[in-house]
Enzyme design. Structure first.
Site, PDB file in Angstrom:
ATOM      1  N   PHE A   1       0.832  -1.132   0.090  1.00 43.86           N
ATOM      2  CA  PHE A   1       0.115   0.104  -0.003  1.00 43.86           C
ATOM      3  C   PHE A   1       0.859   1.264   0.029  1.00 43.86           C
ATOM      4  CE2 PHE A   1      -4.149  -1.484   2.301  1.00 43.86           C
ATOM      5  CZ  PHE A   1      -4.531  -1.766   1.104  1.00 43.86           C
ATOM      6  N   GLU A   2       0.247   2.287  -0.602  1.00 42.25           N
ATOM      7  CA  GLU A   2       0.764   3.703  -0.441  1.00 42.25           C
ATOM      8  C   GLU A   2       2.261   3.624  -1.011  1.00 42.25           C
ATOM      9  OE1 GLU A   2      -1.526   5.541  -0.023  1.00 42.25           O
ATOM     10  OE2 GLU A   2      -2.864   4.697   1.507  1.00 42.25           O
ATOM     11  N   GLY A   3       2.552   2.936  -1.996  1.00 44.25           N
ATOM     12  CA  GLY A   3       3.761   2.966  -2.462  1.00 44.25           C
ATOM     13  C   GLY A   3       4.743   1.695  -1.695  1.00 44.25           C
TER      14      GLY A   3
END
Length: 600
Positions: free
Chosen positions: A408-410
């Site tokens: 997630f999120e990079g």
């Protein structure tokens, strides 16, 4: 900006400056600084989760969107979707510190937490921070109440971590009234029921921009649900955009602002994920402790066995250290955003600057939090033994659900590279005196060692020295690497990742140290006794983890006599007084068992 505001701005801590300067304890936010009101609100949220979410986990895990929507609507009715929306638009306008604490209480079911977080965070925050007055007035009150639900559409098949490689295209209509969007977005959380999407597309294939797209518009559709390893209760689908007419008034910011909006919202998302991971660690520790107390082997509770005490103690210690780092970062971000009037001229730029300032801390929170949770979840399964592998036990779901956080999120790999890249860029811009510190350090380490003895007799004096040496090791590795590879260092990803690991470990170490010192200063050493023990164990174990990373990094930079000289300098920095961490973990485990979970 008034004189008072300018003075406050001067006093804000510079992002990444933990490496180059000492931050006063008074400026470090800790969980102990949360107010009675913060605790009351968090307790209300916890009651909702225990009363509404937990009894329905089995039903939610079946993945019917109507069940998740009903749960989110209930949360909206109680105001839990309005946490960070400004009061003027029906929100609670909570500080990041309070919002982090509230977020911890939502983690009892990761699928619900992910769905709620996608709505309140990356789905709502782009409009909150970067929307104009018309957009905020139109959408925020309904998002805050749960009347409508949001999603964030950035990722594509060709652009995961490389977001700027997006192919979704926006073309201005001939009459200038609409942007016509075409493309596909994948892995979109809440896609199965979202009423609006924050969509990123390139205007004329060039200007990366953000749009508010309503799901009811012609040409908007979603594919079937993805079959996932974990977070099964959350909706994850592909979003299809086929000649979707988006009114020009639904462009967020200006054409070409998409990168600024996307990456800064991701920064907040990374930070929030770190906070949620802390809640996940506490949940895994609690269910493991309760199981271990009841589980009998050889006619006694398994909590009496040293290897189980080790696990429970270490799980608590890592949770404590990560929690310290997350709330420290929350304090920085809260202070930066505190006095911004969302409707004042230039507010969007001030918000952008404030979030961007702590992008390094956000990336480290994401990496440290997600990896601490993976460790704790894995040990939780091990404590349960064969039962931990059974879907009948809560810990099996916790283990599966935790894995997505490193993606997630990079991905954590991208966030590691970003951490060092952002530090170097801040140094090159003169925002951090990193290069000067590195040059001075290289001279110090390559010269004759000092034989002066430090007479510091203060609390945790040895640990303070270890943390300072850890900072030097990180700067030593980064400096040596930069001297060797210069502008080509960006191609040495393994080296950058190792430097990031050292920086992150150091930031977590120092955060635990500062929290403990602040507690002891305020309430006395006796009141801080457990924190002191956990801090000692974490810091001394951390420097042992840093050692092999640093040695591997130096070997990737130099060889022969130069490497021998560097390793000699490294050995000086790695020296520390041995600490009986076995005894400490036993003491911490006793506190965990007595409390039935996280002991603070």
């Amino acid at each position: 900006m008034t004189v008072a505001e300018k003075e406050k701005k001067k006093s804000l801590i510079v992002g990444g400056s933990f490496l180059t300067e000492a931050h006063p304890l008074a400026e470090i936010f800790t969980p102990e600084d949360l107010t009675e009101d913060d605790h009351d609100l968090a307790d209300t949220v916890a009651d909702f989760v225990e009363g509404e979410v937990v009894p329905n986990i089995k039903k939610l895990e079946e993945g019917r969107n109507e069940d998740m929507v009903a749960m989110l609507k209930k949360a909206g009715e109680l105001g839990f979707l309005a946490a960070e929306v400004p009061e003027a638009y029906g929100g609670m306008d909570l500080k990041k510190t309070t919002a982090t604490f509230v977020g911890e209480k939502l983690i009892k079911h990761a699928g619900f937490m992910v769905s709620l977080g996608a709505h309140t965070g990356i789905g709502t925050m782009p409009i909150t921070y970067f929307g104009n007055e018309e957009q905020r007035t139109k959408y925020l009150p309904r998002l805050a109440s749960g009347e409508i639900l949001a999603a964030y559409a950035l990722t594509e098949t060709s652009s995961g971590s490389d977001a700027m490689n997006a192919r979704t295209k926006a073309v201005l209509s001939e009459d200038g009234q609409h942007y016509v969007l075409n493309g596909n977005k994948m892995w979109i959380t809440n896609a199965g029921f979202a009423d609006l999407f924050i969509v990123f597309a390139k205007i004329n294939g060039e200007q990366f921009s953000a749009f508010i797209v309503e799901s009811a518009w012609e040409g908007v559709s979603v594919a079937a649900e993805e079959k996932k390893m974990g977070i099964k209760a959350s909706s994850t689908r592909m979003l299809n955009l086929d000649d979707v007419k988006v009114p020009v008034g639904n462009l967020l910011g200006q054409p070409g602002d998409g990168a600024k909006i996307a990456f800064n919202i991701l920064n907040i998302g990374r930070f929030k994920l770190g906070g949620a991971a802390v809640g996940g660690c506490k949940q895994a520790l609690e269910c493991s402790t309760k199981y271990a107390i009841d589980r009998k082997a050889f006619e006694k509770s398994i909590t009496e066995f040293g290897v189980i005490k080790h696990k429970l103690g270490e799980m608590a210690i890592r949770t404590f250290a990560t929690e310290s780092m997350v709330y420290r970062s929350a304090g920085y971000i809260s202070a930066a955003l505190e006095d911004i009037d969302f409707n004042e001229q230039g507010a969007a730029e001030r918000i952008l600057k404030s979030i961007r300032e702590y992008a390094i801390e956000c990336a480290m929170a994401k990496v440290a939090g997600s990896e601490a949770l993976d460790y704790v979840a894995d040990e939780a399964v091990q404590i349960h033994g064969g039962y931990g592998y059974s879907a009948e036990y809560e810990v099996e779901r916790i283990y599966r659900d935790s894995r997505i956080n490193r993606i997630f999120e990079g991905t954590n790999e991208i966030n590691r590279l970003l951490t060092v890249d952002m530090l170097i860029k801040k140094a090159m811009k003169g925002e951090l005196p990193l290069m000067e510190k590195v040059q001075a350090l290289m001279g110090e380490l390559m010269g004759m060692p000092s034989f002066d003895f430090d007479q510091d007799m203060s609390l945790l004096a040895d640990e303070k020295k270890v943390v300072e040496n850890a900072k030097k090791i990180g700067m030593f590795i980064a400096g040596a690497g930069f001297q060797k590879f210069m502008e080509k260092i960006e191609h040495e990803q393994e080296l950058l990742a190792m430097a990031a690991d050292i920086f992150t470990e150091t930031y977590v170490m120092e955060s635990a140290l500062q929290r403990t010192l602040k507690k002891a200063e305020k309430d006395g050493e006796e009141a801080a006794e457990l924190m002191i023990k956990m801090t000692k164990a974490f810091i001394h174990d951390s420097i042992e983890r840093i050692g092999p990373i640093a040695k591997t990094a130096l070997a990737a930079i130099e060889e022969g006599d130069a490497l021998m000289t560097m390793n000699a300098a490294l050995r000086r920095l790695l020296k520390h007084q041995p600490v009986n961490t076995v005894a400490i973990r036993r003491d911490v485990a006793a506190a965990v068992i007595n409390k039935g979970g996280y002991p603070l």
